[in-house]
Design a protein around this motif. Structure first.
Motif, PDB file in Angstrom:
ATOM      1  N   SER B 484       0.851  -1.194   0.000  1.00 60.68           N
ATOM      2  CA  SER B 484       0.000   0.000   0.000  1.00 60.68           C
ATOM      3  C   SER B 484       0.887   1.244   0.000  1.00 60.68           C
ATOM      4  O   SER B 484       2.103   1.161   0.189  1.00 60.68           O
ATOM      5  CB  SER B 484      -0.878  -0.009   1.239  1.00 60.68           C
ATOM      6  N   ASP B 514      -3.004   9.291   3.118  1.00 60.38           N
ATOM      7  CA  ASP B 514      -4.210   9.552   3.898  1.00 60.38           C
ATOM      8  C   ASP B 514      -3.863  10.003   5.309  1.00 60.38           C
ATOM      9  O   ASP B 514      -2.773   9.723   5.808  1.00 60.38           O
ATOM     10  CB  ASP B 514      -5.050   8.280   3.966  1.00 60.38           C
ATOM     11  N   VAL B 515      -4.845  10.655   5.942  1.00 57.77           N
ATOM     12  CA  VAL B 515      -4.594  11.254   7.251  1.00 57.77           C
ATOM     13  C   VAL B 515      -4.042  10.241   8.251  1.00 57.77           C
ATOM     14  O   VAL B 515      -3.062  10.513   8.942  1.00 57.77           O
ATOM     15  CB  VAL B 515      -5.906  11.841   7.816  1.00 57.77           C
ATOM     16  N   THR B 516      -4.666   9.066   8.315  1.00 64.76           N
ATOM     17  CA  THR B 516      -4.235   8.114   9.335  1.00 64.76           C
ATOM     18  C   THR B 516      -2.835   7.582   9.026  1.00 64.76           C
ATOM     19  O   THR B 516      -2.051   7.308   9.924  1.00 64.76           O
ATOM     20  CB  THR B 516      -5.223   6.939   9.456  1.00 64.76           C
ATOM     21  N   ILE B 517      -2.518   7.447   7.740  1.00 65.04           N
ATOM     22  CA  ILE B 517      -1.198   6.942   7.335  1.00 65.04           C
ATOM     23  C   ILE B 517      -0.143   8.030   7.575  1.00 65.04           C
ATOM     24  O   ILE B 517       0.978   7.742   8.000  1.00 65.04           O
ATOM     25  CB  ILE B 517      -1.215   6.533   5.853  1.00 65.04           C
ATOM     26  N   GLN B 519      -0.044  10.158   9.904  1.00 67.21           N
ATOM     27  CA  GLN B 519       0.324  10.127  11.310  1.00 67.21           C
ATOM     28  C   GLN B 519       1.294   8.975  11.582  1.00 67.21           C
ATOM     29  O   GLN B 519       2.290   9.148  12.285  1.00 67.21           O
ATOM     30  CB  GLN B 519      -0.954   9.973  12.152  1.00 67.21           C
ATOM     31  N   GLN B 520       1.022   7.809  10.979  1.00 63.27           N
ATOM     32  CA  GLN B 520       1.921   6.670  11.181  1.00 63.27           C
ATOM     33  C   GLN B 520       3.333   6.992  10.716  1.00 63.27           C
ATOM     34  O   GLN B 520       4.315   6.694  11.394  1.00 63.27           O
ATOM     35  CB  GLN B 520       1.424   5.447  10.402  1.00 63.27           C
ATOM     36  N   VAL B 523       5.125   9.546  13.003  1.00 63.76           N
ATOM     37  CA  VAL B 523       5.537   8.924  14.262  1.00 63.76           C
ATOM     38  C   VAL B 523       6.752   8.027  14.022  1.00 63.76           C
ATOM     39  O   VAL B 523       7.700   8.003  14.812  1.00 63.76           O
ATOM     40  CB  VAL B 523       4.359   8.137  14.869  1.00 63.76           C
ATOM     41  N   ARG B 526       9.870  10.142  13.640  1.00 68.56           N
ATOM     42  CA  ARG B 526      10.300  10.659  14.933  1.00 68.56           C
ATOM     43  C   ARG B 526      11.009   9.581  15.741  1.00 68.56           C
ATOM     44  O   ARG B 526      12.028   9.819  16.386  1.00 68.56           O
ATOM     45  CB  ARG B 526       9.077  11.170  15.710  1.00 68.56           C
ATOM     46  N   HIS B 541       4.009  22.287   3.309  1.00 70.63           N
ATOM     47  CA  HIS B 541       3.204  23.500   3.246  1.00 70.63           C
ATOM     48  C   HIS B 541       2.189  23.513   4.392  1.00 70.63           C
ATOM     49  O   HIS B 541       1.366  24.405   4.484  1.00 70.63           O
ATOM     50  CB  HIS B 541       2.488  23.587   1.905  1.00 70.63           C
ATOM     51  N   ALA B 547       3.629  22.110  13.547  1.00 74.37           N
ATOM     52  CA  ALA B 547       3.394  22.288  14.981  1.00 74.37           C
ATOM     53  C   ALA B 547       3.499  20.962  15.719  1.00 74.37           C
ATOM     54  O   ALA B 547       4.000  20.903  16.832  1.00 74.37           O
ATOM     55  CB  ALA B 547       2.014  22.901  15.193  1.00 74.37           C
ATOM     56  N   ARG B 548       3.032  19.872  15.086  1.00 77.13           N
ATOM     57  CA  ARG B 548       3.035  18.584  15.760  1.00 77.13           C
ATOM     58  C   ARG B 548       4.397  17.931  15.754  1.00 77.13           C
ATOM     59  O   ARG B 548       4.720  17.155  16.637  1.00 77.13           O
ATOM     60  CB  ARG B 548       2.045  17.648  15.056  1.00 77.13           C
ATOM     61  N   PHE B 549       5.186  18.211  14.749  1.00 75.36           N
ATOM     62  CA  PHE B 549       6.291  17.312  14.462  1.00 75.36           C
ATOM     63  C   PHE B 549       7.676  17.937  14.556  1.00 75.36           C
ATOM     64  O   PHE B 549       8.640  17.253  14.857  1.00 75.36           O
ATOM     65  CB  PHE B 549       6.059  16.735  13.063  1.00 75.36           C
ATOM     66  N   PRO B 587      -8.859  27.161   8.003  1.00 71.88           N
ATOM     67  CA  PRO B 587     -10.146  26.958   8.668  1.00 71.88           C
ATOM     68  C   PRO B 587      -9.893  26.447  10.090  1.00 71.88           C
ATOM     69  O   PRO B 587      -9.139  25.506  10.280  1.00 71.88           O
ATOM     70  CB  PRO B 587     -10.832  25.883   7.830  1.00 71.88           C
TER      71      PRO B 587
END
Lengths: 367, 653
Positions: B484, B514-517, B519-520, B523, B526, B541, B547-549, B587
């Protein structure tokens, strides 16, 4: 806004106010034997038994990952695809009752705005030709003068100037191209705009301009929006109701405040948890991630299709005394792997979540 | 309206402010304005005149045989000489023009008119129609051309008309196959779907959108087939089935002259010349027409002049500000970096003075929009910038204390291998589809190492395990398409980590996922950073992702870092108006529902067309047209513990 969310189960009784009514629509691909080929193509259940309705002047958002079937669902509404089962009704007319000519005429009412305006405008036509085509196809504003008049009016509405009309798409910037694509969509005075990721191909600083433009047009022209996106911030900003799609089905649908503010399905919860993270990740703590990726629509898991990734099922399986079975993806409650879940309405009925455990309060909090 | 002030978005000169629909003579005017158009059109018109008036113009009787004067050289009496039967070649060429052009144009048109609709139909209907049409065409293709043509002539009888049909039939498969292939690719374009959803009828979609967009390809094919059609017609003539002797036709003349090619070469020269020029004429005209109907190719390319080439060698005089010394201990240290693209207009500056440091174990995120220069910067640090396209005109880059500029290719490769790992946006394209994952990992592990096969394999398994791919031993022998998108990106990361780099460069590593991927993958990166202590340069961009990473952030606008510092410091209170606007225009979720978003006026500036003074001035809320913003490019200063390039940064404190 804030129209009470109608329950998806039970017969869809069209109300006068509903512009889009999708009633138990399914779209399957393949399954037919092709000429000169011995075996039948495998069946892909791209959209499976989906129901929703969109009242006039509101915005419905479809959220999902790639492969969730959200694009197929949008094309069912536009009439580019015909449902394998179920019915799509636009402005009181069932699409299945229309012949190809009637369907083409109906398309005037439902217009599609695609993600990448560079690709969605014919590179060989000037913006003027592109806009005129819509008028010619539907025989609106006949006559050269009337047509030019209408084109100029629409171009002003989307914030372009007549000087842009003679240009080709490649001579415009990304934002201008998307404005032109929106102009083409509204020139025939449609009822519904289907927006497929309308801003995700644009530069960040231009996205807000287009989002505002869409909001202005919705108010001015009383448009009904169906927006397809993976951007939950955009959904919360624009949509009134939302359907979260996973492997061809809505796992949760209802009012945006309810679904995004207090998600009840574990998949929606995972999506919202990621979207809500704006604080730096804590380096010393494991971050919350949703394991695995969306399974192939060729092999949709049995029972609840989310059970292969579901964090809630994992937690429930850890509770002693539960009815647990071992699957290839770990230990999960038997119900998750074997029974198809039914939609459960939230208290107040403004959203439904399709999860075995949505009715009962969560046994374990997710932190 | 604010969107009007786009900068240099149009390569065309500004047209009149009001719009006037184009007139019908536009095509001819545009055709004549191109050299190839004018030459092609003139030649084609000349050939047409030749076909019409040729027989009338012939100075001698083209059929009269004169055995006293066979095989004569060109002379005043016989301009092109005489043939083996003593006939005047010049007259025969003039008389033969009609038959020749008739066969060529007729044959190609016949094939076009049958083959193209078949191909388009097959592509449009798919299913059994396509299967039947394509199998039939494959069968046709399996016969040798000449056999096919012979069969057609044998059935229909020998005449010029039937020869046209015969040579046309031979070309039908070529047209049909090509038309189907290009139609399929055009039908996949979103604008086709757009026009169908508009309510356009199938006929309209094909005539207005498909045919114009495939016409260029078909036009080129037609001119190529024109010559080959004439040759196969002459082949038929040679077999006595084409134009019947004594009627002249260029292909037949060429065929007859073959016997005399050694002793009398001019006999083949003239018909050959006329044939070649006719193919060239149609080719030029077709090419010119294609340029007209394909607006994207109409950028009038100015030929690179010699002086320009000389000028390119010299870099523009960069301001020789004293550069700070590189930070000791930094994994990456960039000082005063300026880079420029070579273009028709000379050098276009894309990176305009960048200073940055990345310490081991930290992540620096460079945030910017398209054209901001962020990807060029990343490529320069990765020593991947192609010097033919983009030149470093000033500044220094040090990777782990070694200079990355001005190295020999060998030394550059070595530096890249030892110290740098790169992850690009599109994992699907970063892997070679015909090699297994194991082969690609092995290649990355083996370069510059002396491990034996078993050790290499073990290292590959470890790498896959590191990036959390389960069952790595089995996965090594699988091909990229069996994974995948998220898994592929993990493999790309494993390859990037194969040589234990000091710095990992990641260009939008998750924006295709995709959003969930997403994040994987973040992580995972990191985690890899924590284990190996490497530095990460992340280009993106997405401010939320930063901010998260990230640990540090640098906001890039028009080739400069306009605001940079620790993520917590910068994002807690942004000082540069661009960063502020970026934050404000996203937004914001539930609180902002239904409210208008704050927008940044205008569009990102184009490279090479920057406004005077501060590059952000035309879009800036804070500037208020103050003279300082017009006068100078703001210096990068330390304000409230971060670097910021705004004359009035203090106003936001």
């Amino acid at each position: 806004m804030n129209a009470p969310f109608p329950m998806p189960q039970g017969g869809a009784i069209p109300q006068d106010d509903d512009v889009i009514v999708v009633d138990a629509a399914s779209r399957h691909f393949g399954g037919r034997r092709r000429l000169f080929s011995a075996v039948a193509a495998p069946v892909v259940r791209a959209v499976d038994h989906v129901s929703f309705r969109v009242p006039r002047g509101t915005c419905f958002a479809i959220v999902g990952e790639s492969g969730s079937g959200k694009s197929s669902l949008a094309r069912l509404v536009v009439g580019l695809l015909r449902p394998t089962a179920g019915e799509v009704t636009i402005d009181g007319v069932a699409l299945s009752t229309l012949d190809p000519v009637g369907l083409r005429a109906m398309r005037r009412k439902v217009q599609l705005v695609l993600q990448d305006p560079r690709a969605s405008l014919d590179p060989r036509m000037t913006i003027f030709d592109t806009l005129c085509e819509a008028l010619t196809v539907h025989r609106l504003h006949p006559g050269r003068e009337a047509r030019l008049e209408r084109v100029k009016a629409v171009i002003a509405l989307v914030g372009l100037s007549p000087a842009h009309l003679g240009r080709y798409p490649h001579e415009l910037s990304g934002g201008q191209r998307q404005r032109a694509a929106i102009a083409r969509a509204i020139i025939c005075e449609p009822e519904v705009l289907v927006l497929d990721e309308p801003v995700s191909a644009l530069d960040v600083s231009v996205q807000a301009q287009i989002i505002n433009l869409l909001a202005d047009l919705q108010a001015k022209l009383a448009l009904t929006y169906l927006i397809i996106t993976h951007d939950l911030a955009l959904v919360e900003h624009m949509a009134d109701t939302v359907g979260v799609m996973y492997l061809g089905r809505f796992v949760e649908q209802g009012d945006v405040e309810q679904v995004c503010g207090a998600p009840r399905h574990p998949y929606t919860q995972s999506l919202m948890a990621i979207a809500a993270q704006i604080e730096p990740l804590n380096r010393d703590q494991p971050a919350t991630v949703l394991e695995g990726s969306i399974p192939s629509p060729l092999a949709i898991p049995s029972g609840c299709s989310f059970h292969t990734r579901c964090p809630l099922a994992r937690r429930l399986a850890a509770v002693d005394g539960a009815d647990i079975i071992q699957t290839a993806d770990g230990r999960v409650p038997r119900r998750c792997a074997e029974d198809v879940p039914l939609p459960h309405a939230a208290p107040g009925g403004r959203s439904t979540a399709t999860c075995h455990f949505a009715a009962s309060p969560l046994p374990v909090s997710h932190d | 309206m604010s969107v009007m002030n786009t900068v240099a978005s149009s390569p065309a000169p500004d047209r009149a402010l009001d719009f006037v629909p184009k007139s019908r003579w536009t095509v001819l005017r545009r055709l004549v304005s191109q050299p190839k158009g004018i030459v092609g059109l003139t030649l084609v018109v000349l050939y047409l005149l030749l076909a019409i008036f040729g027989p009338a113009l012939a100075p001698q009787d083209a059929f009269r045989q004169n055995f006293a004067q066979t095989l004569q050289r060109p002379s005043a009496a016989h301009w092109f000489g005489t043939d083996q039967l003593g006939r005047d070649v010049f007259s025969r060429i003039l008389v033969g023009a009609r038959a020749t052009l008739g066969i060529g144009v007729g044959g190609v048109s016949f094939a076009f008119l049958i083959g193209v609709p078949l191909g388009v139909l097959a592509a449009w209907r798919r299913g059994w129609v396509e299967a039947v049409v394509m199998r039939a065409i494959d069968v046709m293709l399996s016969f040798p051309d000449i056999v096919f043509a012979l069969a057609v002539v044998a059935i229909l009888g020998a005449s010029t008309q039937n020869v046209i049909i015969a040579v046309g039939v031979v070309s039908i498969p070529v047209f049909a196959r090509t038309a189907r292939a290009v139609t399929l690719s055009i039908l996949a374009e979103p604008y086709i779907e757009g026009s169908i959803s508009l309510g356009a009828s199938p006929a309209r979609v094909i005539l207005r959108h498909v045919l114009p967009n495939i016409s260029g390809m078909l036009m080129t094919l037609s001119t190529l087939l024109f010559a080959s059609t004439l040759l196969s017609a002459s082949g038929l003539g040679f077999l006595g089935l084409g134009t019947q002797p004594p009627h002249p036709e260029w292909g037949t003349m060429l065929g007859e002259s073959r016997s005399y090619i050694r002793s009398h070469p001019y006999l083949a020269t003239f018909p050959g010349l006329f044939l070649a020029v006719s193919a060239l004429a149609f080719n030029l005209l077709g090419d010119a027409l294609r340029t007209i109907y394909d607006p994207t190719s109409r950028r009038t390319a100015r030929p690179a002049r010699f002086l320009d080439l000389l000028r390119r060698k010299r870099a523009p005089a960069a301001p020789t500000a004293a550069l700070l010394p590189p930070s000791p201990g930094a994994a990456v240290s960039v000082r005063g970096l300026r880079m420029a693209y070579h273009s028709q207009e000379g050098l276009l500056e894309v990176v305009r003075g960048v200073d940055l440091d990345i310490m081991p174990g930290r992540t620096l995120a460079v945030v910017g929009e398209s054209g901001s220069g962020k990807s060029t910067l990343l490529r320069a640090i990765g020593t991947l910038a192609n010097p033919q396209e983009v030149a470093v005109t000033a500044g220094t880059i040090e990777i782990g204390g070694e200079s990355a500029l001005g190295l020999a290719p060998e030394a550059l490769r070595d530096l890249r291998r030892r110290k740098i790992g790169i992850v690009f946006q599109d994992a699907a394209n970063a892997l070679n589809p015909v090699l297994t994952v194991g082969q690609q990992l092995t290649e990355a592990v083996q370069t510059g190492s002396s491990l034996d096969a078993a050790a290499v394999r073990q290292r590959c398994i470890d790498l896959l395990g590191d990036v959390n791919i389960s069952d790595p031993e089995r996965r090594l022998d699988m091909y990229p398409h069996q994974f995948s998108g998220g898994m592929k990106q993990r493999i790309v990361i494993a390859i990037a980590l194969a040589q234990d780099p000091d710095v990992l460069l990641a260009d939008e590593p998750t924006s295709a996922l995709d959003v969930t991927i997403q994040q994987q993958i973040l992580v995972l990166l990191r985690e890899m950073q924590r284990k190996r202590g490497m530095a990460i340069l992340l280009v993106t961009h997405d401010l939320n992702l930063v901010a998260r990473f990230a640990d540090d952030v640098a906001v890039m606008y028009a080739g400069r870092l306009v605001e940079s510092g620790h993520v917590a410091t910068v994002l807690a209170r942004t000082l540069h108006p661009y960063t502020q606007a970026l934050r404000a225009s996203a937004p914001g979720g539930a609180e902002g529902r239904g409210k208008r978003l704050l927008t940044i006026a205008g569009e990102p500036p184009m490279i090479g067309a920057l406004p005077s003074g501060c590059a952000f001035r035309p879009r800036c809320q804070r500037s208020q047209n103050r003279s300082q913003c017009f006068a100078e490019e703001p210096a990068i200063r330390l304000v409230a513990s971060r670097q910021v390039a705004c004359c009035f940064a203090e106003e936001a404190c």
